[in-house]
Design a protein around this motif. Structure first.
Motif, PDB file in Angstrom:
ATOM      1  N   ARG A 276       0.669  40.935 -50.543  1.00 36.15           N
ATOM      2  CA  ARG A 276      -0.518  41.056 -51.364  1.00 36.15           C
ATOM      3  C   ARG A 276      -1.785  40.893 -50.256  1.00 36.15           C
ATOM      4  N   VAL A 277      -2.562  42.352 -50.482  1.00 37.51           N
ATOM      5  CA  VAL A 277      -3.650  42.717 -49.649  1.00 37.51           C
ATOM      6  C   VAL A 277      -4.748  42.207 -49.824  1.00 37.51           C
ATOM      7  N   THR A 278      -5.220  41.570 -50.814  1.00 40.64           N
ATOM      8  CA  THR A 278      -6.256  40.988 -51.168  1.00 40.64           C
ATOM      9  C   THR A 278      -6.589  39.220 -50.420  1.00 40.64           C
TER      10      THR A 278
ATOM     11  N   SER B  83     -10.821  46.044 -47.242  1.00 33.92           N
ATOM     12  CA  SER B  83     -11.844  46.905 -47.759  1.00 33.92           C
ATOM     13  C   SER B  83     -11.030  48.340 -47.365  1.00 33.92           C
ATOM     14  N   TRP B  84     -10.048  48.272 -46.619  1.00 35.35           N
ATOM     15  CA  TRP B  84      -9.287  49.498 -46.303  1.00 35.35           C
ATOM     16  C   TRP B  84      -8.312  50.074 -47.082  1.00 35.35           C
ATOM     17  N   PHE B  85      -8.145  49.154 -48.190  1.00 29.34           N
ATOM     18  CA  PHE B  85      -6.978  49.324 -49.204  1.00 29.34           C
ATOM     19  C   PHE B  85      -7.439  50.471 -50.400  1.00 29.34           C
ATOM     20  N   THR B  86      -6.583  51.156 -50.460  1.00 31.30           N
ATOM     21  CA  THR B  86      -6.584  52.051 -51.686  1.00 31.30           C
ATOM     22  C   THR B  86      -5.237  52.320 -52.130  1.00 31.30           C
ATOM     23  N   PRO B  87      -4.942  52.270 -53.449  1.00 33.34           N
ATOM     24  CA  PRO B  87      -3.456  52.213 -53.891  1.00 33.34           C
ATOM     25  C   PRO B  87      -3.223  54.000 -54.012  1.00 33.34           C
ATOM     26  N   PHE B  88      -1.997  54.033 -53.305  1.00 33.43           N
ATOM     27  CA  PHE B  88      -1.356  55.371 -53.223  1.00 33.43           C
ATOM     28  C   PHE B  88      -0.534  55.581 -54.342  1.00 33.43           C
TER      29      PHE B  88
END
Length: 128
Positions: free
Chosen positions: A72-74, A80-85
């Motif tokens: 769980r990236v949060t 802030s680097w996270f964008t769901p692919f």
């Protein structure tokens, strides 16, 4: 591979519209402090691991996919680097829950689709 999951389990466990995860190689994952509590859902191949102090969902392992861990990236100091692919289980999506995911699935991708997505994600990450 980064993803947003809209399944009802993720909605309930995250107390949100979806959960955000990064699937990482199990060989690159280790617990450096503490001992997470395993809480598999009855009849599910997904095994969820929680913080023993606050019971926050930390990561998930899926039976048969032992080479990956869904973190769980949060919970990272900086997500802030996270964008769901990929977004999965959109059949359960709340009507207002929108993500910028490149790929969207009503359920979970098939094993063949999953392998294709992993390869495409690697190229996507190199271009971003």
């Amino acid at each position: 591979m980064t993803l947003a999951c809209h399944c009802l389990d993720c909605q309930r466990m995250s107390a949100s519209a979806f959960s955000l995860g990064a699937m990482i190689p199990a060989s690159g994952f280790r617990i450096v402090k503490g001992r997470p509590v395993a809480r598999p859902l009855p009849g599910s191949r997904r095994h969820h691991f929680f913080c023993p102090l606050c019971m926050t969902l930390l990561f998930t392992k899926v039976e048969g996919a032992d080479e990956r861990v869904n973190v769980r990236v949060t919970l990272c100091d900086d997500s802030s680097w996270f964008t769901p692919f990929v977004e999965t289980m959109t059949q359960d999506r709340l009507p207002w829950a929108v993500t910028p995911a490149v790929h969207s699935y009503d359920a979970f991708p098939t094993p063949a689709e999953f392998q294709r997505l992993l390869a495409e994600f690697a190229r996507w990450g190199e271009s971003g």
